[in-house]
Design an enzyme around this catalytic site. Structure first.
Site, PDB file in Angstrom:
ATOM      1  CD  GLU A 101     -29.794  34.371 -13.187  1.00  0.00           C
ATOM      2  OE1 GLU A 101     -29.768  33.925 -12.028  1.00  0.00           O
ATOM      3  OE2 GLU A 101     -29.377  33.734 -14.171  1.00  0.00           O
ATOM      4  CB  SER A 393      16.750  52.969 -56.290  1.00  0.00           C
ATOM      5  OG  SER A 393      17.885  52.333 -56.834  1.00  0.00           O
TER       6      SER A 393
END
Length: 809
Positions: A101, A393
């Site tokens: 860049e 249960s």
């Protein structure tokens, strides 16, 4: 004349040049003046440059496990994980971006005017703003101050001015770091990705500092055109730009020739992390964990920072928080792997897909170590580890047996009667409730241990009736089972899990953990710590244990619940190879619509539910397998290497804990399972005997007189008392029970008679006459020197005073 005529054109030529020069100067003056005027107008609307603004972009909140493994993130507008230092970017990423860049980044003052001139010429040729020529500093301004990326002359001039100002205020390394944090990399894994750290983790599953030159060049290629250069193994455009950047790095002497050749050979596109690149509903491998964090965190943040829930939600999404959970990444990985094994689940039928919910907590403090919310988040987002379901249960130990033990109403060796009973029920069609067992049979007298081990309903109902349902309900509330309805506090159905509300796997896991932690209950918690982006702690968990059961109660409960796995008659016997390590309890509801198993030890507690989202009977598993049942899921999890490691990690017991063990407060006794007295030879011969633990002072002291050896003979397929007229060859000496016969309710079918009623001493004598060889209620005369019954008296048990109220009240 000739000379004069020659001078006239020369004068005309000078005048023309002067005129042209004046026009040019005037045009230049007007242009410069207009430029200055235009620039001055743009300066008036120039945004204020605050260096802090560059760091105030929305940041992702990162979520970690307790062992610092990344679990996921929350991001309102994408995944952002800013680096705090340029060193964290490593050696190659900054070089790759500079080469790609702005090769003169460290030599200009924010603007490259020659590059701008080239860009302006291109703009005039195309009669539009095509961009280009921007330095890294300009791009940073564009990314942070002008996020909409509009292409206008005004924006370009303002960008240049702000870049010059930024270079005056900030050092080059700071600008480069902020630029690397602000870059946009497109979508990865279904989310927008910002910054090199997030991109590195998504693309390669590693931190930015650990990237190779080839990987750094690959990432540096993307922000130029994120759509065109999207991360795909077959993206030829991306490969070409990567090659271009590598060549630039070599030409700029950022890479040696050898390093360049190695980078060109490296197949970085083939090493992408596919799991993190594929679209996912959450930015996490464990979306159910992230769902729970998203539910808990806003409340914790709001309370800590004194803000509204909406503001806290915004903090979670945008302020870059650091959340440390209690999750153990090893156990979470194991639970996730087990939950995705289709072989452990029943084949889908009628569009019904069997689901499961798993919660794994630390027994000591209920830290949530792993969550299994479901089989596949993409197909079903319901978190079944939090879903309220009927417990069946699985409630019995918590609200029946342990409270009764705590009140000193019984011991593991106490006798209960599994006999048919009717109860009034105004909601039933015939106003009668007739509870039955899972096998539709009644089994008669038995010990509390056997009743719990085989999960019979009649004994549980009788015990809860004795301590009152309200007592069981109080214990349920104290153990964090808040899904029960108030009406359940007055219902005997509570004894067998017949409730109007529901419980979740996570709630049951924390409740059962109290049995493994000396009776102390700790509410479950998933979030250990929350820090802001600067590392300041804004929330720290402080678990608080609440005493619920006595240590003696939990010792007896654990001993009995180990029998559930160890005994061939236990409902979890398929797990008998784990009996030395785990205790546990199964649970099922009517028509087998919900199936449960909760297993625990001193280290870990695991709660598992299986069933269907819309309640539907669970079909029987293929013969000889545990497919589709919680026992199968638990077995698969318990045999993972991660579970073995976790047991070693969390299962360490200190010397102080060993010294405080309640073992010394108990004695073992060999008892009769029909009378509760010490077992006689007749009890042993009838296989009605077992070893039980008793608190000192409550153990039986006399021998059983209920088992009697009686002379009988068979008459019309029934046993009758043998008499003096019975032929000796037909006489049988058999062991019967001398127990009180309960009157059979006339409304009940004879098929519901308890099984041990068949062993009651016959009342009829041989019809052929004669005197019974053994009178009813009278044992045959044994040898006084060999028969222990000769010295036995009636059973005596030293009673313990009942506790006036639950210990936590």
């Amino acid at each position: 004349m000739q000379r004069r005529s020659e001078r006239i054109p020369k004068k005309t030529s000078r005048k023309r040049r002067r005129a042209r020069l004046m026009v040019l100067v005037s045009t230049l003056a007007v242009t410069v003046g207009s430029a200055f005027a235009l620039t001055a107008s743009y300066v008036k609307t120039l945004p204020t440059l605050d260096p802090n603004t560059l760091n105030e972009t929305s940041q992702s909140t990162l979520v970690y496990s307790a062992d610092q493994q990344w679990l996921g993130c929350f991001a309102a507008d994408g995944d952002r994980r800013p680096l705090k230092s340029l060193r964290d970017a490593g050696a190659w990423l900054p070089r790759a971006f500079i080469a790609a860049e702005d090769k003169d980044f460290f030599h200009h003052h924010g603007v490259d005017f020659s590059a701008i001139a080239r860009s302006a010429f291109q703009d005039m040729k195309s009669r539009s703003i095509v961009g280009g020529g921007s330095t890294i500093t300009q791009q940073l301004v564009k990314l942070t101050i002008f996020p909409r990326q509009q292409r206008t002359i005004e924006r370009k001039i303002q960008e240049i001015l702000l870049a010059l100002e930024l270079e005056r205020r900030e050092a080059k390394p700071t600008i480069l770091l902020q630029y690397l944090n602000a870059l946009y990399f497109g979508k990865m894994g279904g989310v927008q990705v910002y910054g090199v750290e997030s991109a590195a983790l998504h693309a390669f599953g590693k931190h930015a500092r650990d990237l190779t030159p080839a990987q750094a060049a690959l990432l540096a290629a993307i922000p130029n055109q994120p759509t065109r250069f999207a991360l795909r193994a077959d993206n030829v455009h991306l490969a070409r730009r990567q090659a271009y950047i590598l060549s630039r790095m070599r030409n700029l002497q950022m890479l040696s020739n050898a390093a360049y050749r190695h980078a060109v050979i490296e197949q970085s596109l083939a090493h992408l992390n596919p799991e993190r690149l594929h679209p996912a509903p959450y930015e996490s491998m464990y979306p159910y964990v992230m769902t729970q964090v998203s539910r808990e965190a806003p409340t914790l943040i709001a309370n800590a920072l004194q803000m509204t829930p909406l503001e806290a939600e915004l903090q979670l999404q945008t302020r870059g928080l650091h959340i440390v959970t209690t999750i153990d990444s090893r156990l979470q990985r194991a639970v996730h792997a087990v939950m995705t094994q289709d072989r452990l689940f029943l084949t889908a039928k009628d569009r019904l897909r069997e689901e499961a919910g798993v919660a794994l907590v630390s027994t000591a403090d209920s830290r949530v170590l792993a969550i299994g919310g479901g089989r596949d988040f993409t197909q079903n987002e319901v978190d079944h580890s939090l879903a309220l379901r009927q417990p069946g249960s699985s409630l019995k130990p918590l609200i029946v047996y342990a409270p009764a033990l705590d009140a000193h109403r019984l011991t593991p060796g106490s006798i209960v009667d599994d006999a048919p009973r009717n109860f009034p029920d105004p909601n039933a069609q015939n106003h009668i409730w007739f509870p039955k067992n899972w096998d539709s049979k009644f089994h008669g007298l038995m010990t509390v241990r056997d009743a719990l081990m085989q999960s019979y309903n009649g004994p549980a109902i009788s015990i809860l009736e004795g301590i009152h349902p309200a007592t069981g309900y109080q214990y349920a509330e104290a153990l964090g089972l808040h899904g029960l309805a108030r009406e359940d506090a007055m219902s005997l159905g509570l004894a067998i899990g017949g409730i109007r509300g529901g419980v979740s796997p996570l709630e049951l896991a924390s409740a059962y953990a109290a049995f493994g932690h000396d009776g102390s209950y700790t509410p479950p918690h998933l979030i250990e710590r929350i820090e802001d982006r600067d590392g300041h702690v804004i929330y720290q968990a402080h678990p608080h244990a609440i005493p619920v059961f006595s240590r003696a109660t939990t010792h007896m409960m654990t001993n009995m619940l180990q029998s559930v796995l160890a005994s061939p008659y236990g409902t979890a016997y398929p797990l008998h190879t784990l009996a030395g390590t785990w205790a546990g309890k199964t649970g099922t509801t009517d028509e087998n619509r919900d199936a449960w198993f909760i297993g625990y030890n001193r280290a870990l507690t695991v709660s598992i539910w299986m069933g269907y989202d819309l309640p539907h009977p669970i079909p029987d598993a293929p013969r000889g397998t545990l497919t589709g049942h919680p026992l199968g899921l638990f077995s698969a999890l318990a045999h993972t290497k991660e579970m073995a490691q976790a047991l070693r990690t969390y299962g360490r017991i200190t010397q102080a804990e060993k010294a405080g063990s309640p073992d010394a407060a108990f004695v073992r006794a060999h008892v009769c399972t029909k009378s509760g007295a010490l077992a006689s030879p007749y009890c042993i011969a009838a296989k009605d005997d077992e070893w039980d633990e008793f608190p000192k002072g409550s153990e039986p002291t006399s021998v059983c007189l209920m088992h009697r050896q009686i002379a009988v003979t068979s008459y019309q397929h029934q046993w009758v008392l043998a008499t003096t007229e019975t032929p000796p060859a037909e006489i049988r000496w058999m062991i019967f029970l001398d127990r009180r016969v309960m009157p059979q309710d006339k409304a009940l079918d004879k098929k519901y008679e308890p099984l041990d009623w068949k062993m009651i001493i016959p009342t009829r004598a041989d019809p052929r006459g004669g005197t019974p060889l053994c009178e009813i209620g009278e044992a045959p005369e044994p040898s006084a020197s060999t028969d222990p019954l000769n010295q036995a008296s009636s059973m005596t048990v030293t009673p313990l005073p009942p506790s006036p109220s639950p210990p936590w009240r």
